[in-house]
Design a protein around this motif. Structure first.
Motif, mmCIF file in Angstrom:
data_model
loop_
_atom_site.group_PDB
_atom_site.id
_atom_site.type_symbol
_atom_site.label_atom_id
_atom_site.label_comp_id
_atom_site.label_asym_id
_atom_site.label_seq_id
_atom_site.Cartn_x
_atom_site.Cartn_y
_atom_site.Cartn_z
ATOM 1 N N GLY A 240 0.819 -1.203 0.000
ATOM 2 C CA GLY A 240 0.000 0.000 0.000
ATOM 3 C C GLY A 240 0.855 1.255 0.000
ATOM 4 O O GLY A 240 0.548 2.230 -0.694
ATOM 5 N N VAL A 241 1.923 1.220 0.765
ATOM 6 C CA VAL A 241 2.824 2.373 0.830
ATOM 7 C C VAL A 241 3.441 2.622 -0.535
ATOM 8 O O VAL A 241 3.498 3.749 -1.016
ATOM 9 C CB VAL A 241 3.933 2.133 1.883
ATOM 10 C CG1 VAL A 241 5.000 3.207 1.779
ATOM 11 C CG2 VAL A 241 3.334 2.116 3.271
ATOM 12 N N LYS A 242 3.885 1.539 -1.152
ATOM 13 C CA LYS A 242 4.505 1.678 -2.472
ATOM 14 C C LYS A 242 3.526 2.271 -3.476
ATOM 15 O O LYS A 242 3.888 3.122 -4.294
ATOM 16 C CB LYS A 242 5.006 0.329 -2.970
ATOM 17 C CG LYS A 242 6.486 0.183 -2.697
ATOM 18 C CD LYS A 242 7.102 -1.052 -3.302
ATOM 19 C CE LYS A 242 8.534 -1.172 -2.778
ATOM 20 N NZ LYS A 242 8.912 -2.534 -2.428
ATOM 21 N N GLU A 243 2.299 1.793 -3.405
ATOM 22 C CA GLU A 243 1.279 2.292 -4.323
ATOM 23 C C GLU A 243 1.020 3.773 -4.090
ATOM 24 O O GLU A 243 0.963 4.561 -5.031
ATOM 25 C CB GLU A 243 -0.033 1.532 -4.090
ATOM 26 C CG GLU A 243 -0.488 0.683 -5.262
ATOM 27 C CD GLU A 243 -1.644 -0.222 -4.852
ATOM 28 O OE1 GLU A 243 -2.731 0.324 -4.552
ATOM 29 O OE2 GLU A 243 -1.441 -1.449 -4.804
ATOM 30 N N ALA A 244 0.862 4.133 -2.824
ATOM 31 C CA ALA A 244 0.579 5.524 -2.484
ATOM 32 C C ALA A 244 1.732 6.421 -2.917
ATOM 33 O O ALA A 244 1.538 7.527 -3.411
ATOM 34 C CB ALA A 244 0.331 5.660 -0.987
ATOM 35 N N GLU A 245 2.942 5.915 -2.741
ATOM 36 C CA GLU A 245 4.107 6.696 -3.135
ATOM 37 C C GLU A 245 4.137 6.895 -4.651
ATOM 38 O O GLU A 245 4.422 8.003 -5.142
ATOM 39 C CB GLU A 245 5.398 5.999 -2.678
ATOM 40 C CG GLU A 245 6.634 6.816 -3.006
ATOM 41 C CD GLU A 245 7.908 6.233 -2.402
ATOM 42 O OE1 GLU A 245 7.943 5.007 -2.176
ATOM 43 O OE2 GLU A 245 8.851 7.006 -2.151
ATOM 44 N N ALA A 246 3.844 5.830 -5.372
ATOM 45 C CA ALA A 246 3.845 5.917 -6.830
ATOM 46 C C ALA A 246 2.801 6.926 -7.296
ATOM 47 O O ALA A 246 3.042 7.718 -8.204
ATOM 48 C CB ALA A 246 3.578 4.545 -7.438
ATOM 49 N N ALA A 247 1.637 6.898 -6.652
ATOM 50 C CA ALA A 247 0.565 7.821 -7.027
ATOM 51 C C ALA A 247 0.990 9.263 -6.755
ATOM 52 O O ALA A 247 0.778 10.158 -7.579
ATOM 53 C CB ALA A 247 -0.706 7.487 -6.259
ATOM 54 N N ALA A 248 1.607 9.476 -5.589
ATOM 55 C CA ALA A 248 2.052 10.821 -5.231
ATOM 56 C C ALA A 248 3.147 11.290 -6.188
ATOM 57 O O ALA A 248 3.159 12.441 -6.625
ATOM 58 C CB ALA A 248 2.552 10.846 -3.791
ATOM 59 N N ASP A 249 4.063 10.372 -6.528
ATOM 60 C CA ASP A 249 5.135 10.720 -7.471
ATOM 61 C C ASP A 249 4.580 11.105 -8.830
ATOM 62 O O ASP A 249 5.039 12.065 -9.452
ATOM 63 C CB ASP A 249 6.105 9.532 -7.635
ATOM 64 C CG ASP A 249 7.063 9.422 -6.458
ATOM 65 O OD1 ASP A 249 7.059 10.352 -5.618
ATOM 66 O OD2 ASP A 249 7.792 8.424 -6.374
ATOM 67 N N ALA A 250 3.613 10.337 -9.275
ATOM 68 C CA ALA A 250 3.032 10.599 -10.590
ATOM 69 C C ALA A 250 2.361 11.966 -10.611
ATOM 70 O O ALA A 250 2.481 12.723 -11.578
ATOM 71 C CB ALA A 250 2.029 9.511 -10.950
ATOM 72 N N ALA A 251 1.664 12.271 -9.505
ATOM 73 C CA ALA A 251 0.989 13.565 -9.422
ATOM 74 C C ALA A 251 2.003 14.697 -9.417
ATOM 75 O O ALA A 251 1.806 15.748 -10.014
ATOM 76 C CB ALA A 251 0.116 13.621 -8.177
ATOM 77 N N ARG A 252 3.111 14.459 -8.723
ATOM 78 C CA ARG A 252 4.183 15.465 -8.670
ATOM 79 C C ARG A 252 4.760 15.705 -10.069
ATOM 80 O O ARG A 252 5.020 16.827 -10.478
ATOM 81 C CB ARG A 252 5.286 14.964 -7.721
ATOM 82 C CG ARG A 252 6.469 15.883 -7.558
ATOM 83 C CD ARG A 252 6.124 17.029 -6.639
ATOM 84 N NE ARG A 252 6.390 18.310 -7.282
ATOM 85 C CZ ARG A 252 6.182 19.481 -6.691
ATOM 86 N NH1 ARG A 252 5.691 19.538 -5.460
ATOM 87 N NH2 ARG A 252 6.443 20.592 -7.322
ATOM 88 N N THR A 253 4.984 14.620 -10.777
ATOM 89 C CA THR A 253 5.528 14.713 -12.132
ATOM 90 C C THR A 253 4.596 15.506 -13.035
ATOM 91 O O THR A 253 5.029 16.345 -13.829
ATOM 92 C CB THR A 253 5.744 13.302 -12.720
ATOM 93 O OG1 THR A 253 6.603 12.582 -11.842
ATOM 94 C CG2 THR A 253 6.364 13.377 -14.098
#
Length: 422
Positions: free
Chosen positions: A80-93
């Motif tokens: 879940g953490v990995k997923e949330a991080e990926a989502a946050a990273d994508a939004a940042r990008t």
RNA sequence: GGAGAGGUGACAGAGCGGCCGAAUGUGACGGUCUUGAAAACCGUUGUUGUGCAAGCAACCAGGGGUUCGAAUCCCCUCCUCUCCGCCA
């Protein structure tokens, strides 16, 4: 890069600026939406992450019999953490991509509109009346070739169109001009710098040249390096990622470099002579200062440019460039345009831009404030002399017999030569 | 191009996979002492994001990976230094 916090607080400033430039106003709202999305996803990730860290820490302290259960719990969180991080990273990008598209906010008072909507601030110097003198002015190439100083044909033979050789008096005139410019810069407290002309992508991008006009820039794909179109690029990158000390005043650099431009959009414009070439030399002023001082420094840069034009004995006008004709990083720009007799018009000789904090944000150049915190600095740049000045000097100081009177201010840089004669 | 060493806070320099955002020293800042200064002693001293805030999160050249957990293990890239070769 614009200030996202300022945009959040007052989106209308951003919208106004875009409208003045004739650019896309909806970009502002797309940025704000992406910003809100990014922050909410980031908060979600950080909350999960904090939970995971707490549990992970307890693994080491757990008793042997409890450990498997705690481990299982931690493991369950990891995905879940990995997923949330990926989502946050994508939004940042995504947010970054939008932010990097947004040009600087123009200063209040800049004329709205496009290339032709500049405002002429004033005229300086006197335009020669060749009719009264009784001869038709030659153009710079005819004069230059007559002096054996400019060789376009061999430039084309060796490097292609829009390349040239400066030879003999032509070469000496350029060196004189650039040396005079550098000396004036030094006299005004600038530190002379000879810069690299190849720079990394992040530096080129940081200065704002890889936006709408990226096709103007030479790129070396094998090494992924860019040829600079001005030493502004290398000087802006000079303090990238640094916290600079502005306590003692602004940091002023005078760069000397060759400049390279593809002139992709130039079409058939200025095909003759050295008005518009792929490679030329330039002395460029570059200043790091505080946000408060930027506007006043801009006026000073303009004054120093004008001093050089007067040394070269050129009649010119000063224009306040319209918003739509500003580069993406400039908030305001003044150009000095010298009179070119053969064309019966004014042509740009210098250009000074106030980039406010736009470049500094992208390149990470900050200053330490009184209270110990940091904040972005402001950057400004301005031309002191370029190869193109030879055009104006030859044409404005030509004589009927094809010789050229050397402006007094440059004679000392030509071994006392008072005239250029074949 | 080949071989080796290394990249940690302003600088120097430690750092067993969990107690490390990071010892220690220097510097800087504040204080005590002093007529003043030095010395000594005490204290403070990275950046960023997010949140009203307490706080939380990220950053040990850069990027991937392993792991419940990485400055610490693995891979790639970049940079610096030493030696060798080659070429201005």
């Amino acid at each position: 890069m614009i200030d996202i916090k300022a945009l959040r607080d007052d989106p209308d400033v951003g919208r106004h600026s875009q409208r003045a430039r004739g650019a896309d106003e909806t970009l502002v709202d797309r940025i704000l939406a992406a910003d809100a999305e990014q922050r909410s996803l980031l908060t979600a990730f950080e909350t999960l992450r904090a939970e995971q860290k707490a549990i992970s820490k307890s693994v080491g302290k757990a008793s042997p019999e409890d450990r498997p259960a705690v481990l299982a719990q931690a493991k369950a969180l990891a995905d879940g953490v990995k997923e949330a991080e990926a989502a946050a990273d994508a939004a940042r990008t995504e947010l970054d991509a939008l932010l990097w598209q947004m040009p600087n906010i123009v200063v209040d008072g800049v004329p709205e509109g496009g290339e032709d909507d500049y405002v002429v601030l004033r005229h300086e110097g006197t335009i020669r009346d060749f009719d009264a003198e009784g001869f038709a002015p030659r153009d710079h190439l005819e004069i230059g070739e007559g002096l054996g100083g400019i060789d376009m044909a061999r430039g084309a033979k060796v490097s292609g169109s829009r390349f040239h050789y400066l030879v003999g008096l032509g070469a000496r005139l350029q060196l004189a001009l650039l040396n005079a410019a550098m000396d004036r810069a030094i006299a005004h407290g600038f530190l002379p710098v000879i810069t690299p002309t190849l720079v990394k992508p992040e530096i080129m991008a940081g200065t704002g040249f890889l936006g709408a006009h990226a096709d103007e820039i030479y790129h070396l794909p094998v090494d992924d390096l860019y040829l600079v179109g001005t030493s502004e690029v290398a000087l802006a990158g000079y303090h990238s990622g640094e916290i600079v000390d502005l306590e003692a005043g602004p940091l002023r650099y005078a760069g000397w470099s060759s400049c390279f431009r593809r002139e992709a959009g130039a079409g058939g414009k200025d095909n003759r002579g050295i008005v518009r070439v792929h490679q030329f030399d330039k002395i460029e002023m570059f200043v790091y200062t505080t946000q408060e001082e930027a506007a006043a420094e801009h006026e000073r840069l303009l004054a120093w440019e004008e001093e050089m034009l007067q040394i070269a004995g050129l009649p010119y006008r000063v224009i306040d460039t319209a918003a739509g004709d500003l580069g993406s990083s400039a908030a305001r720009k003044f150009d000095c345009e010298a009179w070119v007799p053969s064309q019966g018009t004014y042509r740009e000789m210098t250009s000074t831009s106030n980039c406010t904090t736009f470049q500094a944000r992208r390149l990470g150049v900050r200053q330490r404030t009184q209270d110990g915190s940091t904040r972005p600095v402001a950057t400004l740049n301005g031309t002191l002399a370029t190869t193109r000045w030879i055009v104006a000097i030859l044409e404005n100081h030509q004589r009927e017999d094809g010789s050229v009177e050397v402006p007094e201010g440059l004679r000392g840089y030509l071994g006392g030569l008072a005239e250029l004669r074949a």
